[in-house]
Design a protein around this motif. Sequence first.
Motif, PDB file in Angstrom:
ATOM      1  N   ASN A   1       0.819  -1.212   0.000  1.00 43.25           N
ATOM      2  CA  ASN A   1       0.000   0.000   0.000  1.00 43.25           C
ATOM      3  C   ASN A   1       0.851   1.259   0.000  1.00 43.25           C
ATOM      4  O   ASN A   1       0.342   2.345  -0.214  1.00 43.25           O
ATOM      5  CB  ASN A   1      -0.930   0.007   1.211  1.00 43.25           C
ATOM      6  N   ALA A   2       2.150   1.083   0.299  1.00 38.57           N
ATOM      7  CA  ALA A   2       3.069   2.218   0.384  1.00 38.57           C
ATOM      8  C   ALA A   2       4.491   1.697   0.236  1.00 38.57           C
ATOM      9  O   ALA A   2       4.740   0.497   0.415  1.00 38.57           O
ATOM     10  CB  ALA A   2       2.884   2.931   1.722  1.00 38.57           C
ATOM     11  N   PRO A   3       5.453   2.577  -0.058  1.00 37.81           N
ATOM     12  CA  PRO A   3       6.849   2.146  -0.217  1.00 37.81           C
ATOM     13  C   PRO A   3       7.417   1.412   0.995  1.00 37.81           C
ATOM     14  O   PRO A   3       8.234   0.505   0.850  1.00 37.81           O
ATOM     15  CB  PRO A   3       7.592   3.470  -0.458  1.00 37.81           C
TER      16      PRO A   3
ATOM     17  N   GLU B   1       5.227  10.706  -4.668  1.00 35.78           N
ATOM     18  CA  GLU B   1       4.026  10.810  -3.833  1.00 35.78           C
ATOM     19  C   GLU B   1       4.346  10.468  -2.384  1.00 35.78           C
ATOM     20  O   GLU B   1       3.862  11.100  -1.455  1.00 35.78           O
ATOM     21  CB  GLU B   1       2.945   9.870  -4.372  1.00 35.78           C
TER      22      GLU B   1
ATOM     23  N   TYR C   1      10.139   4.348  -3.552  1.00 37.45           N
ATOM     24  CA  TYR C   1       9.295   5.502  -3.872  1.00 37.45           C
ATOM     25  C   TYR C   1       8.022   5.038  -4.553  1.00 37.45           C
ATOM     26  O   TYR C   1       8.039   4.074  -5.322  1.00 37.45           O
ATOM     27  CB  TYR C   1      10.007   6.436  -4.856  1.00 37.45           C
ATOM     28  N   ARG C   2       6.917   5.758  -4.296  1.00 37.25           N
ATOM     29  CA  ARG C   2       5.728   5.624  -5.134  1.00 37.25           C
ATOM     30  C   ARG C   2       5.569   6.965  -5.833  1.00 37.25           C
ATOM     31  O   ARG C   2       5.524   8.014  -5.189  1.00 37.25           O
ATOM     32  CB  ARG C   2       4.475   5.293  -4.325  1.00 37.25           C
TER      33      ARG C   2
ATOM     34  N   ALA D   1       2.490   6.679 -12.607  1.00 40.66           N
ATOM     35  CA  ALA D   1       3.263   5.463 -12.901  1.00 40.66           C
ATOM     36  C   ALA D   1       4.076   5.599 -14.186  1.00 40.66           C
ATOM     37  O   ALA D   1       5.157   5.035 -14.310  1.00 40.66           O
ATOM     38  CB  ALA D   1       2.327   4.254 -12.993  1.00 40.66           C
TER      39      ALA D   1
ATOM     40  N   SER E   1       8.038   6.483 -14.344  1.00 35.60           N
ATOM     41  CA  SER E   1       9.076   5.604 -13.791  1.00 35.60           C
ATOM     42  C   SER E   1      10.405   5.717 -14.523  1.00 35.60           C
ATOM     43  O   SER E   1      11.461   5.842 -13.893  1.00 35.60           O
ATOM     44  CB  SER E   1       8.612   4.144 -13.799  1.00 35.60           C
TER      45      SER E   1
ATOM     46  N   GLU F   1      12.693  -0.676 -11.310  1.00 31.91           N
ATOM     47  CA  GLU F   1      11.299  -0.293 -11.479  1.00 31.91           C
ATOM     48  C   GLU F   1      10.420  -1.510 -11.237  1.00 31.91           C
ATOM     49  O   GLU F   1      10.663  -2.579 -11.801  1.00 31.91           O
ATOM     50  CB  GLU F   1      11.065   0.257 -12.884  1.00 31.91           C
TER      51      GLU F   1
ATOM     52  N   ASP G   1       3.042  -0.232 -10.910  1.00 30.58           N
ATOM     53  CA  ASP G   1       2.176   0.710 -10.199  1.00 30.58           C
ATOM     54  C   ASP G   1       2.908   1.973  -9.742  1.00 30.58           C
ATOM     55  O   ASP G   1       2.531   2.587  -8.753  1.00 30.58           O
ATOM     56  CB  ASP G   1       1.510   0.037  -8.985  1.00 30.58           C
ATOM     57  N   GLY G   2       3.976   2.352 -10.447  1.00 30.35           N
ATOM     58  CA  GLY G   2       4.690   3.574 -10.108  1.00 30.35           C
ATOM     59  C   GLY G   2       5.660   3.454  -8.948  1.00 30.35           C
ATOM     60  O   GLY G   2       6.090   4.460  -8.395  1.00 30.35           O
ATOM     61  N   TYR G   3       6.047   2.237  -8.595  1.00 33.25           N
ATOM     62  CA  TYR G   3       7.025   2.037  -7.515  1.00 33.25           C
ATOM     63  C   TYR G   3       8.426   1.869  -8.102  1.00 33.25           C
ATOM     64  O   TYR G   3       8.617   1.125  -9.066  1.00 33.25           O
ATOM     65  CB  TYR G   3       6.675   0.801  -6.689  1.00 33.25           C
TER      66      TYR G   3
END
Length: 197
Positions: free
Chosen positions: A39-41, A101, A120-121, A125, A128, A156, A159-161
């Motif tokens: 749900n988060a980095p 974010e 990082y998020r 996305a 990246s 990479e 989902d933008g992580y």
Amino acid sequence: MKKVLALILVGIMIASFVGCEKSNNTTDNSESNKLEGVNAPIDILNAVWSSYSDEEKFPIMGGDFNVDNLVDGAPGVFDITDKNALGAQLVCGEEAAKMVECAASFTHSMNSNIFTGAAYRLKKADDSDKFSTLMLDSLKNNTWICGSPDKVMVAELTDGYVVVSFGQDGDGEIFTTFKDKLKKIYNFADIKVDSIQ
């Protein structure tokens, strides 16, 4: 008339359920690349760190150096509103910082120059690749009093992580272990940069 209308509505509902079931069962490559339980980095770094054996672990501090966020012995959330800390501690430059974010990190307790890992998020996305390039440029141009990072990894996920690690790790054991653990958990991670300069 009411019965006919009710039968039509039931038919429409059944058709829509069948359609939903079909789309939920459809599998493509992106489905296998979902970040389960993330749900988060911080969730990514916690997963990697918890996969270390006692023998592989080393003393770490997590989060940023604000006493409210600093965590002893585990990864921690990084306050991205402090752009100076983001640049100084994670070598995340101003342009890259605008894309972030939220973030999490941990560093070697003896010296963050030995090893720093961050996740990082991104807000978008699609950023990246650009973010990875900016991070690499920042790390290549970064200089500490005692030198600059000789080991850099930018990976990479989906989902933008994006996960970044860097440092001056001597024989590279800490650096390699982190990369291997990340790849074992997230085998779809795209290692964009894995260099020893």
